[in-house]
Scaffold this motif. Sequence first.
Motif, PDB file in Angstrom:
ATOM      1  N   VAL A  27       0.849  -1.135   0.148  1.00 40.69           N
ATOM      2  CA  VAL A  27       0.014   0.154   0.011  1.00 40.69           C
ATOM      3  C   VAL A  27       0.881   1.417   0.142  1.00 40.69           C
ATOM      4  O   VAL A  27       0.614   2.244  -0.590  1.00 40.69           O
ATOM      5  CB  VAL A  27      -0.886  -0.118   1.178  1.00 40.69           C
ATOM      6  N   PHE A  28       2.048   1.253   0.701  1.00 44.99           N
ATOM      7  CA  PHE A  28       2.761   2.450   0.604  1.00 44.99           C
ATOM      8  C   PHE A  28       3.486   2.645  -0.678  1.00 44.99           C
ATOM      9  O   PHE A  28       3.457   3.721  -1.027  1.00 44.99           O
ATOM     10  CB  PHE A  28       3.965   2.138   1.607  1.00 44.99           C
ATOM     11  N   ASP A  29       3.736   1.602  -1.403  1.00 42.54           N
ATOM     12  CA  ASP A  29       4.144   1.829  -2.451  1.00 42.54           C
ATOM     13  C   ASP A  29       3.314   2.202  -3.624  1.00 42.54           C
ATOM     14  O   ASP A  29       3.602   3.389  -4.239  1.00 42.54           O
ATOM     15  CB  ASP A  29       4.838   0.650  -3.238  1.00 42.54           C
ATOM     16  N   LEU A  30       2.112   1.560  -3.451  1.00 38.46           N
ATOM     17  CA  LEU A  30       0.922   2.121  -4.437  1.00 38.46           C
ATOM     18  C   LEU A  30       0.665   3.615  -4.206  1.00 38.46           C
ATOM     19  O   LEU A  30       0.475   4.420  -5.260  1.00 38.46           O
ATOM     20  CB  LEU A  30      -0.263   1.204  -4.375  1.00 38.46           C
ATOM     21  N   VAL A  31       0.570   3.999  -2.994  1.00 35.94           N
ATOM     22  CA  VAL A  31      -0.406   5.272  -2.951  1.00 35.94           C
ATOM     23  C   VAL A  31       0.775   6.092  -2.549  1.00 35.94           C
ATOM     24  O   VAL A  31       0.774   7.238  -3.400  1.00 35.94           O
ATOM     25  CB  VAL A  31      -1.115   5.213  -1.439  1.00 35.94           C
ATOM     26  N   GLU A  32       1.680   6.166  -1.748  1.00 33.65           N
ATOM     27  CA  GLU A  32       2.920   7.056  -1.458  1.00 33.65           C
ATOM     28  C   GLU A  32       3.822   7.202  -2.590  1.00 33.65           C
ATOM     29  O   GLU A  32       4.130   8.419  -2.937  1.00 33.65           O
ATOM     30  CB  GLU A  32       3.700   6.718  -0.196  1.00 33.65           C
ATOM     31  N   LEU A  33       4.236   6.253  -3.121  1.00 35.12           N
ATOM     32  CA  LEU A  33       5.376   6.311  -3.987  1.00 35.12           C
ATOM     33  C   LEU A  33       4.739   6.258  -5.543  1.00 35.12           C
ATOM     34  O   LEU A  33       5.085   7.150  -6.392  1.00 35.12           O
ATOM     35  CB  LEU A  33       6.321   5.338  -4.117  1.00 35.12           C
ATOM     36  N   GLN A  34       3.568   5.586  -5.728  1.00 36.06           N
ATOM     37  CA  GLN A  34       3.287   5.669  -7.226  1.00 36.06           C
ATOM     38  C   GLN A  34       2.042   6.630  -7.591  1.00 36.06           C
ATOM     39  O   GLN A  34       1.712   6.838  -8.640  1.00 36.06           O
ATOM     40  CB  GLN A  34       2.792   4.112  -7.862  1.00 36.06           C
ATOM     41  N   GLY A  35       1.332   7.226  -6.419  1.00 36.73           N
ATOM     42  CA  GLY A  35       0.555   8.306  -6.326  1.00 36.73           C
ATOM     43  C   GLY A  35      -0.896   7.684  -6.679  1.00 36.73           C
ATOM     44  O   GLY A  35      -1.567   8.660  -7.111  1.00 36.73           O
ATOM     45  N   MET A  36      -1.302   6.454  -6.646  1.00 32.93           N
ATOM     46  CA  MET A  36      -2.672   6.102  -6.632  1.00 32.93           C
ATOM     47  C   MET A  36      -3.479   6.648  -5.499  1.00 32.93           C
ATOM     48  O   MET A  36      -2.877   6.792  -4.551  1.00 32.93           O
ATOM     49  CB  MET A  36      -2.606   4.624  -6.836  1.00 32.93           C
ATOM     50  N   THR A  37      -4.728   6.533  -5.727  1.00 35.50           N
ATOM     51  CA  THR A  37      -5.772   6.909  -4.674  1.00 35.50           C
ATOM     52  C   THR A  37      -5.957   5.510  -3.853  1.00 35.50           C
ATOM     53  O   THR A  37      -5.868   4.599  -4.362  1.00 35.50           O
ATOM     54  CB  THR A  37      -6.993   7.892  -5.335  1.00 35.50           C
ATOM     55  N   ALA A  38      -6.624   5.908  -2.665  1.00 35.78           N
ATOM     56  CA  ALA A  38      -6.998   4.755  -1.737  1.00 35.78           C
ATOM     57  C   ALA A  38      -7.935   3.860  -2.553  1.00 35.78           C
ATOM     58  O   ALA A  38      -8.088   2.563  -2.427  1.00 35.78           O
ATOM     59  CB  ALA A  38      -7.573   5.077  -0.494  1.00 35.78           C
ATOM     60  N   LYS A  39      -8.905   4.716  -3.357  1.00 37.61           N
ATOM     61  CA  LYS A  39      -9.953   3.840  -3.976  1.00 37.61           C
ATOM     62  C   LYS A  39      -9.397   3.017  -5.103  1.00 37.61           C
ATOM     63  O   LYS A  39      -9.873   1.804  -5.327  1.00 37.61           O
ATOM     64  CB  LYS A  39     -10.902   4.771  -4.448  1.00 37.61           C
ATOM     65  N   GLU A  40      -8.528   3.609  -5.920  1.00 38.38           N
ATOM     66  CA  GLU A  40      -7.852   2.988  -6.850  1.00 38.38           C
ATOM     67  C   GLU A  40      -7.190   1.386  -6.312  1.00 38.38           C
ATOM     68  O   GLU A  40      -7.370   0.333  -7.038  1.00 38.38           O
ATOM     69  CB  GLU A  40      -6.759   3.653  -7.691  1.00 38.38           C
ATOM     70  N   VAL A  41      -6.539   1.726  -5.247  1.00 41.11           N
ATOM     71  CA  VAL A  41      -5.639   0.736  -4.798  1.00 41.11           C
ATOM     72  C   VAL A  41      -6.746  -0.329  -4.243  1.00 41.11           C
ATOM     73  O   VAL A  41      -6.475  -1.620  -4.187  1.00 41.11           O
ATOM     74  CB  VAL A  41      -4.826   1.078  -3.765  1.00 41.11           C
ATOM     75  N   ALA A  42      -7.785   0.181  -3.804  1.00 41.37           N
ATOM     76  CA  ALA A  42      -8.899  -0.792  -3.215  1.00 41.37           C
ATOM     77  C   ALA A  42      -9.221  -1.713  -4.400  1.00 41.37           C
ATOM     78  O   ALA A  42      -9.373  -2.934  -4.189  1.00 41.37           O
ATOM     79  CB  ALA A  42      -9.844  -0.247  -2.436  1.00 41.37           C
ATOM     80  N   GLN A  43      -9.632  -1.176  -5.510  1.00 39.79           N
ATOM     81  CA  GLN A  43     -10.315  -1.886  -6.503  1.00 39.79           C
ATOM     82  C   GLN A  43      -9.002  -2.977  -7.136  1.00 39.79           C
ATOM     83  O   GLN A  43      -9.302  -3.881  -7.468  1.00 39.79           O
ATOM     84  CB  GLN A  43     -10.455  -1.032  -7.678  1.00 39.79           C
ATOM     85  N   LEU A  44      -7.867  -2.254  -7.012  1.00 37.57           N
ATOM     86  CA  LEU A  44      -6.895  -3.104  -7.794  1.00 37.57           C
ATOM     87  C   LEU A  44      -6.551  -4.501  -6.696  1.00 37.57           C
ATOM     88  O   LEU A  44      -6.691  -5.436  -7.434  1.00 37.57           O
ATOM     89  CB  LEU A  44      -5.410  -2.184  -7.719  1.00 37.57           C
ATOM     90  N   ILE A  45      -6.232  -4.160  -5.490  1.00 38.18           N
ATOM     91  CA  ILE A  45      -5.919  -5.350  -4.593  1.00 38.18           C
ATOM     92  C   ILE A  45      -7.005  -6.165  -4.045  1.00 38.18           C
ATOM     93  O   ILE A  45      -6.787  -7.067  -3.261  1.00 38.18           O
ATOM     94  CB  ILE A  45      -4.761  -5.009  -3.781  1.00 38.18           C
ATOM     95  N   GLY A  46      -8.541  -5.546  -4.207  1.00 39.65           N
ATOM     96  CA  GLY A  46      -9.593  -6.339  -3.546  1.00 39.65           C
ATOM     97  C   GLY A  46      -9.704  -6.118  -2.115  1.00 39.65           C
ATOM     98  O   GLY A  46     -10.171  -6.942  -1.448  1.00 39.65           O
ATOM     99  N   ILE A  47      -9.493  -5.049  -1.641  1.00 34.02           N
ATOM    100  CA  ILE A  47      -9.930  -4.706  -0.169  1.00 34.02           C
ATOM    101  C   ILE A  47     -10.654  -3.641   0.020  1.00 34.02           C
ATOM    102  O   ILE A  47     -10.738  -2.768  -1.241  1.00 34.02           O
ATOM    103  CB  ILE A  47      -8.633  -4.634   0.828  1.00 34.02           C
ATOM    104  N   ARG A  48     -10.986  -3.149   1.209  1.00 37.91           N
ATOM    105  CA  ARG A  48     -11.746  -1.758   1.103  1.00 37.91           C
ATOM    106  C   ARG A  48     -10.976  -0.638   1.283  1.00 37.91           C
ATOM    107  O   ARG A  48      -9.720  -0.878   1.706  1.00 37.91           O
ATOM    108  CB  ARG A  48     -12.620  -1.806   2.589  1.00 37.91           C
TER     109      ARG A  48
END
Lengths: 157, 201
Positions: free
Chosen positions: B149-170
């Motif tokens: 999550v740190f990489d996807l949001v903090e370093l890659q700049g994705m939103t929490a919602k995008e990450v949730a859809q990607l990895i299948g969690i809330r």
Amino acid sequence: MTACGVWVKRLVMASPEEFSGMVETKLSRHVRDCPRCAAKARRILSANEALRVAISGPEVDAAGLIERAHHAGADETATGRKRWPTVPKLVWSAMAAASVTAAALIVVPLLRTPVLEPLSPHVRPQPLVDAIDYNLVVMPTRNPDITILWYYKETEQ
Amino acid sequence: MAVEGRDPAFPGLAALGELADRARDGGDEALERLVSAAARVVRRWALVRLAHAADADDVMQEVMIRVIRSIETWPAGESFAPWLYVVTRNAATDRLRRGGRQRDVGGFDALLDQVPAPGGDPSLVFAGRELAGLVGALLRELPPRQREVFDLVELQGMTAKEVAQLIGIRASSVRGSLLKARRNLRRRILATWPDVEEDLP
């Protein structure tokens, strides 16, 4: 806790935008005014940047990967053929004919077997039981071993 | 110093999907563009999950070969990125289960050669590598979900919602993991990376 303690706590949890100066927040104003917290913020941002670069990795040789995938596919097909040795058509035909004959030998006698086998001579017929108040119709069948006995009450007619 | 926003080295998830659609419709060039973009994404996901560069390379090759061989039958309208993520995660989990390579060879340290010299100053190259080594070691100590999550949001700049859809969690779980990762990582960074300015009166 020092005067900056509260701000350091927020710094540790905040989104980088909140202290990098990209947006104006209370935290970003404090970081601008406090050299200690500014140094901490720089360390956090530098660490992020170093990680971002390190994890990004180099460009990938896409053409090489595609070629390798095609080779892997070809190798797998070849391996698959080895698992199933090739059999001459003539052998296949002979095996098929033998299978059909074997099936016929098993199935035909089964088809010829009458549905109701005659009673074995070792099986003694059970004695008839009286059915009081019932009428009886006796219906012989073509099979001499089978006779249908129909019991019924007068009221059923 | 570059801060936040989308990591320019990586396409967005929607862009990956478009590349997959074009590659499915045919054309060597379209396939090459997809592989070029997706391979780096897959490698990065695997690296963050495995914390081991050589294992991440192996996983990347395994996943990309599967992508290349199945792209022609890829159903239109399907979400490519979440599928790619699941395939990568499963491949990485398999690798972990099998024990992977020797853990002391090709770990995060193998990445340090990739840290460039800002402005070509050799002293800064050293500082950059030293820093990446330090932070990489700290990152490796985080649980895999926090690293991810740190990489996807903090370093890659994705939103929490995008990450949730990607990895299948809330999305709330994404935010929770992100806060824990920030706290764990930054506290250690501030504690272990001495700064001259810190000693000023």
